[in-house]
Design an enzyme around this catalytic site. Structure first.
Site, PDB file in Angstrom:
ATOM      1  N   GLU A  60       0.811  -1.219   0.000  1.00 39.56           N
ATOM      2  CA  GLU A  60       0.000   0.000   0.000  1.00 39.56           C
ATOM      3  C   GLU A  60       0.847   1.274   0.000  1.00 39.56           C
ATOM      4  OE1 GLU A  60      -2.516  -3.331   0.957  1.00 39.56           O
ATOM      5  OE2 GLU A  60      -0.604  -2.660   1.852  1.00 39.56           O
ATOM      6  N   HIS A 129     -10.501  -6.228   8.310  1.00 37.29           N
ATOM      7  CA  HIS A 129     -11.325  -6.083   7.111  1.00 37.29           C
ATOM      8  C   HIS A 129     -12.620  -5.314   7.384  1.00 37.29           C
ATOM      9  CE1 HIS A 129      -8.625  -9.271   5.860  1.00 37.29           C
ATOM     10  NE2 HIS A 129      -9.095  -9.222   4.621  1.00 37.29           N
TER      11      HIS A 129
END
Length: 327
Positions: A60, A129
């Site tokens: 990321e 998540h």
């Protein structure tokens, strides 16, 4: 005006952005051949090529860092962070570089980067998540932070975000990806609001209920249920979390005299705290009760089998409404 899902609405928004500007590129983990975990980018690489819809390494910080460099060279990158909890490796790039470059250059440099983040719980996912981390970025000067809640806003807010010269953190409530609604065909439709404008989704006179993202639907359900108690609740979808549309918010609270703020994130130092402070400062003499907050518990997000006990719902919103009227 087609009736489509939120995921499809965002997909068509990305498609239009790619068609309209050859400098727009989409990048992220599995956004190409797979079409993204939630299939939001499905078909885009096939139609626009792998040089414009780019499958990146699982890194990321590298995704956002590369996007910053591309933006400085005239491109308009749209990054996908696969899940909300995966954004943290890119945190330094976002808050130390992306958010600061325009101010650091006295406005000479723009970094029109959009970072799409599927956010929140409600899908039975595993750890990392189901985060609601919007307060980190709303606290950071130099970033716009927005959150869609329906297909109409998913499509048009994304197109507006891509066209914006500021970096935009674009939250998408993953539990609403499969909800369907009409999407306007044209930008001059009255339902297409500016990116920084809140929307009154249910007018009311007795209490203002402020919310966004995945909580809009439970708040609407709570408002409809409150009719049985003779209470007419106004529901406002904030849409823009930074900047806040304080004009729409305060006009409503001045009229209703009561306010509840609801979000999935923990209440401690959450966005609701800033909203409560700002509204109290502006509407103090109009308030008939303290502003109350509804949110997740101040704990890490629990395992999937306990998320129904963690997430705010119709009952927790109605409880806050009852407490407001008890004053």
């Amino acid at each position: 005006m087609p009736v489509i899902t939120l995921s499809k609405a965002i997909n068509t928004g990305l498609r239009r952005a790619l068609e309209d500007d050859p400098k727009v590129i989409v990048m992220g983990e599995d956004v190409g051949g797979l079409g993204g975990v939630f299939r939001v980018t499905d078909g885009l690489q096939k139609d626009f090529g792998s040089d414009r819809v780019i499958d990146t390494p699982l890194a990321e910080a590298g995704i956002v860092g590369t996007a910053i460099g591309l933006a400085l060279r005239g491109y308009r990158p749209v990054c996908e962070i696969q899940f909300d909890g995966f954004v943290y490796p890119a945190f330094s790039q976002i808050v130390s570089q992306l958010a600061k470059i325009r101010a650091r250059s006295s406005g000479k440099l723009a970094v029109p980067v959009v970072i799409r983040i599927p956010a929140g719980g409600g899908i039975g996912a595993v750890e990392h998540h189901s985060e609601s981390n919007e307060a980190y970025f709303a606290h950071t000067a130099g970033l716009r932070v927005v959150c869609c809640s329906n297909p109409q806003d998913g499509h048009w807010m994304l197109r507006q975000a891509v066209a914006c010269e500021d970096p935009v953190i674009f939250y998408e409530p993953k539990r609403r990806y499969w909800s369907k609604a009409e999407v306007a065909d044209a930008a001059d439709d009255d339902r297409v609001l500016p990116l920084d404008r809140a929307r009154i989704v249910r007018p009311g006179r007795d209490l203002t209920l402020l919310t966004y993202g995945g909580m809009v639907q439970p708040c609407l359900q709570a408002a409809n249920a409150a009719v049985e108690d003779g209470r007419d609740i106004e529901v406002i979808d904030l849409r823009s979390l930074s900047p806040l549309d304080l004009g729409t918010i305060t006009r409503s609270v001045e009229r209703t005299g009561r306010c509840v703020v609801a979000h999935e994130a923990p209440t401690f130092a959450g966005l609701g705290a800033e909203i409560a402070s700002a509204v109290t400062q502006s509407c103090f003499y109009h308030l008939q009760a303290p502003i109350l907050r509804v949110g997740g518990f101040n704990t890490p997000y629990p395992p999937a089998k306990f998320e129904d006990q963690y997430l705010p719902d119709l009952d927790s919103v109605l409880d806050a409404v009852d407490r407001s009227f008890a004053w």
